[in-house]
Design an enzyme around this catalytic site. Structure first.
Site, mmCIF file in Angstrom:
data_model
loop_
_atom_site.group_PDB
_atom_site.id
_atom_site.type_symbol
_atom_site.label_atom_id
_atom_site.label_comp_id
_atom_site.label_asym_id
_atom_site.label_seq_id
_atom_site.Cartn_x
_atom_site.Cartn_y
_atom_site.Cartn_z
ATOM 1 N N GLU A 16 -2.578 -7.200 -9.067
ATOM 2 C CA GLU A 16 -2.885 -5.806 -9.406
ATOM 3 C C GLU A 16 -1.838 -5.230 -10.364
ATOM 4 O O GLU A 16 -2.099 -4.298 -11.097
ATOM 5 C CB GLU A 16 -2.946 -4.940 -8.147
ATOM 6 C CG GLU A 16 -1.631 -4.932 -7.380
ATOM 7 C CD GLU A 16 -1.621 -4.040 -6.143
ATOM 8 O OE1 GLU A 16 -2.452 -3.135 -6.025
ATOM 9 O OE2 GLU A 16 -0.761 -4.275 -5.257
ATOM 10 N N MET A 36 -3.091 -8.270 -4.270
ATOM 11 C CA MET A 36 -1.983 -7.317 -4.234
ATOM 12 C C MET A 36 -0.737 -7.866 -4.942
ATOM 13 O O MET A 36 -0.655 -9.050 -5.248
ATOM 14 C CB MET A 36 -1.667 -6.971 -2.794
ATOM 15 C CG MET A 36 -2.708 -6.045 -2.165
ATOM 16 S SD MET A 36 -2.298 -5.644 -0.453
ATOM 17 C CE MET A 36 -3.229 -4.117 -0.246
ATOM 18 N N ARG A 95 -4.449 -8.300 3.583
ATOM 19 C CA ARG A 95 -3.267 -8.150 4.440
ATOM 20 C C ARG A 95 -3.651 -7.917 5.906
ATOM 21 O O ARG A 95 -2.810 -7.968 6.791
ATOM 22 C CB ARG A 95 -2.370 -7.031 3.921
ATOM 23 C CG ARG A 95 -2.866 -5.636 4.189
ATOM 24 C CD ARG A 95 -1.882 -4.597 3.649
ATOM 25 N NE ARG A 95 -2.177 -3.302 4.234
ATOM 26 C CZ ARG A 95 -1.700 -2.150 3.803
ATOM 27 N NH1 ARG A 95 -0.880 -2.133 2.767
ATOM 28 N NH2 ARG A 95 -2.007 -1.022 4.397
ATOM 29 N N THR A 123 6.945 -7.806 4.974
ATOM 30 C CA THR A 123 6.227 -7.314 3.807
ATOM 31 C C THR A 123 5.345 -8.399 3.216
ATOM 32 O O THR A 123 5.778 -9.530 3.026
ATOM 33 C CB THR A 123 7.151 -6.771 2.702
ATOM 34 O OG1 THR A 123 6.389 -6.632 1.500
ATOM 35 C CG2 THR A 123 8.311 -7.702 2.394
ATOM 36 N N GLY A 145 3.374 -0.540 4.592
ATOM 37 C CA GLY A 145 2.064 -1.189 4.706
ATOM 38 C C GLY A 145 2.068 -2.201 5.841
ATOM 39 O O GLY A 145 3.003 -2.975 5.964
ATOM 40 N N LEU A 163 -8.344 -6.124 2.784
ATOM 41 C CA LEU A 163 -8.870 -7.279 3.522
ATOM 42 C C LEU A 163 -7.821 -8.382 3.602
ATOM 43 O O LEU A 163 -7.704 -9.078 4.601
ATOM 44 C CB LEU A 163 -10.140 -7.847 2.873
ATOM 45 C CG LEU A 163 -11.330 -6.915 2.626
ATOM 46 C CD1 LEU A 163 -12.573 -7.739 2.301
ATOM 47 C CD2 LEU A 163 -11.608 -5.988 3.793
ATOM 48 N N ASP A 215 4.452 -8.470 0.312
ATOM 49 C CA ASP A 215 4.850 -8.693 -1.077
ATOM 50 C C ASP A 215 5.900 -9.795 -1.231
ATOM 51 O O ASP A 215 6.155 -10.236 -2.342
ATOM 52 C CB ASP A 215 5.382 -7.395 -1.688
ATOM 53 C CG ASP A 215 4.301 -6.351 -1.813
ATOM 54 O OD1 ASP A 215 3.157 -6.735 -2.100
ATOM 55 O OD2 ASP A 215 4.583 -5.160 -1.608
#
EC number: 2.7.1.90
Lengths: 421, 421
Positions: free
Chosen positions: A247, A190, A300, A142, A13, A298, A144
């Site tokens: 999420e 996310m 990221r 990342t 991503g 939106l 995350d």
């Protein structure tokens, strides 16, 4: 010894700042043109190497490469593609060697998260296993924030800033309307396995009395009754309730909250979204007027409100990767090291790719308040520096950011064979 | 003649710039302290007047009032409350007069959209119908851009900028990943009756070959087959498809696309969201990997990326309202007038409240391309100037915008009676 070329690619991503890392790699390679030849960028990540689709970045102007620093998304195309194990698909590795050999590539820079560093590690074994000498450096990325060793991951700080500001702004909106309109607002962010991004929403308020009143982390089992009681309590105490939901929020048994078992008119299972699922619970149980938002890509992609700290670090990781390679290091990834002390300061360290790959760093449990709905002061101290500073892109007269679109000219193919992915 | 005080209130959905209008009203009143006394702000709109909850803005510092210009949401609280007709609920009007009389209020400024201008118009009739002399000026505001007479509405330009940039950024994200990941992205934006906000998404691309490939307007009947064919066509031609969908997108028969007839596991009807409904269609019919986002309140609260044009106009409307009052005009609303000529230039005009109220301005049909999926050059020329310029708020050291929180001290009540809403 002839000068070797470099291969750089973006994987997984994309983020608001992965191109800043690309900028760091390419500018640093250009500054060392006596040691590194052309930087070829993989068209769509490692797929570009397998297909021999190599973008010749030497054809891009100095200005366009510099503009990568303020341009979101992956300028060369990214991919979701994981190399198989060496034993399972030797042909893939042979193909990489053919392509690298044909283009005199001696440096491999791979920009991505856990899965991508796994790919980088596998490529680093080419020297040993197949006798092809290549210097292989990972570049961390990342949203995350779940890579091990590094204090934080480039890409995360900007999502965190976006989520913190969006939570703050939406909360002010709800607060001003709650007397006669919406009382509950849910923002879905996310983070399927780790709650770092949801935690960043917590920066919008100073403590539990300020929005967000509830944060839902994947690390804390979701309890419907406890959640509804807290929503009701917030509305009664403050007049409104703001929820930031990851999420990946899930029940004790591992079932995602988003998987609410919805069916459409034809009986087809409906796609979730934890925000609408929670909104529905609130409606059924409490009857409050609600609104919900799902930030999805939106968050990221939001380079317009990137964290200056994040942009600096993303660039620095790209630069360090090239410097590591020139110093003869191999199979490592530069990392961000937080220095001890009251004021935030970071330096660059390194981690071995063999240990980075396929590990996930979850939120430490002491970053989450005892009730499971908020972030602790320690978490706040960790997160705050990462969203500091604004790094605005330049704007066109038409009111839109001036993001660069590269020429992305492919180098001429040298192999007569193609390769099916 | 004793100097009269003023009443100002915010009404309806708040915006990123409604406080800029408040700033214009209060600063201009303060600059004319020889003609206007204290500005009392209604706590939660007109409800504050009915309940005699009047915020004494004279207790706020000059700096804090100035900071309203860069602070989103409604600083004094807004409301969704419509005065009934004079004949239906005379008691409400009598109460307003009691409160206004008790606080020596001779000026009434009401900041809102169509419904709110209806309230403003009704209040303006107090003079005539009940013999209470009051000068009544509307201040336009609405993200929906659907007020008549004015070329555009304060609030809209900033949402438009946010949606255009978010579409641009998300589209770049999808484009870079589409080879091996997400191929369809759907962004749901506000606009239940008019497609202005969705149209703004169209500014992200230069023409139909660039994202967004599809815009869904409430003004164009939704045709499932035509929509799916266009999605498929875009993916085949460009590798991906970006859709900007108005929440008000509806079928020929008036049914909302968002109302997909979903039921949860218990058989309860599920809340829509046009984006997930469309994503589901794409999944069922075409099988492409998709993502969707719902911007909801984030879009109208996004002061961090407000349009400079919009901020200027919002302030100017507040300022003009006070100037109109001082010039003795009544029952009017200042409007934005676009001057003819190649370069965008605007001036201030006025419209009678009697004609503003309860009218909705839809997108002109020639602003939508013949296929129903895009915006025309004329629409682009209309929209572009409205998102021009960036007006960044100041930031705290912690990386968040420095939005002001007013003291909001209520003036002492002078009436012994309360009023139930």
């Amino acid at each position: 010894m002839s000068i070797k070329n470099a291969f750089y690619a973006q994987s997984g991503g994309v983020t608001a700042v992965i191109n800043a890392s690309a900028c760091g790699v390419i500018e640093t390679a250009r500054a060392n043109s006596d040691k590194i030849g052309t930087v070829y960028a993989g068209h769509n990540g490692i797929i570009g190497a397998l297909r021999e689709e190599l973008i010749d970045t030497s054809l891009e102007s100095k200005e366009d490469i510099a503009a990568l620093r303020h341009t979101p998304s992956g300028a060369f195309g990214s991919c979701r593609y994981k190399l198989k194990n060496f034993e399972e698909n030797k042909r893939e590795y042979e193909r990489l060697i053919e392509v690298f050999q044909a283009h005199n590539i001696g440096y491999f820079f791979y920009n991505g998260g856990g899965d991508s560093q796994d790919t980088a590690y596998k490529v680093s074994q080419l020297s040993e296993k197949m006798g092809y000498p290549i210097t292989c450096i990972g570049v961390p990325k990342t949203v995350d924030n779940d890579l091990p060793f590094t204090d934080n991951c480039p890409g995360f700080g900007s999502v965190a800033k976006y989520v913190a500001i969006s939570t703050q702004e939406a909360a002010m909106d709800i607060q001003s309307m709650c007397e006669s309109s919406t009382k509950v607002f849910i923002l879905e962010v996310m983070g399927r396995h780790a709650g770092w991004i949801a935690a960043a929403g917590g920066l919008a308020g100073k403590d539990a009395s300020e929005a967000p009143h509830i944060i839902l982390f994947p690390e804390v089992a979701f309890d419907r009754e406890k959640f509804l009681a807290r929503v009701d309590d917030s509305v009664k105490k403050y007049g409104y309730c703001v929820v930031v939901a990851s999420e990946g929020a899930q029940y004790e048994d591992g079932r995602f909250v988003a998987d609410a078992g919805q069916k459409d008119a034809f009986g087809h299972t409906q796609l979730g979204g934890v925000a609408p699922a929670l909104a529905n619970m609130v409606k059924q149980a409490l009857g409050y007027k609600y609104h919900w938002a799902v930030a999805d890509y939106l968050q990221r992609a939001a380079r317009h409100i990137a964290s200056a700290t994040d942009v600096d670090q993303a660039y620095a990781m790209g630069k360090a990767a090239v410097e590591f390679a020139l110093e003869g290091r191999n199979a490592v990834m530069p990392i961000i090291v937080r220095e001890p002390g009251e004021h935030y300061k970071w330096t660059i360290g390194e981690a071995p790719l063999s240990q980075v790959a396929n590990q996930e760093k979850k939120m430490p449990i002491h970053y989450i308040t005892d009730d499971g709905f908020g972030i602790t002061e320690e978490c706040r101290r960790y997160l705050e520096p990462l969203i500091r500073g604004e790094d605005y892109p330049p704007y066109e007269h038409n009111g839109l950011p001036k993001y660069v679109k590269l020429k992305n000219t492919l180098a001429e193919k040298k192999l007569s064979t193609s390769f099916d992915i």
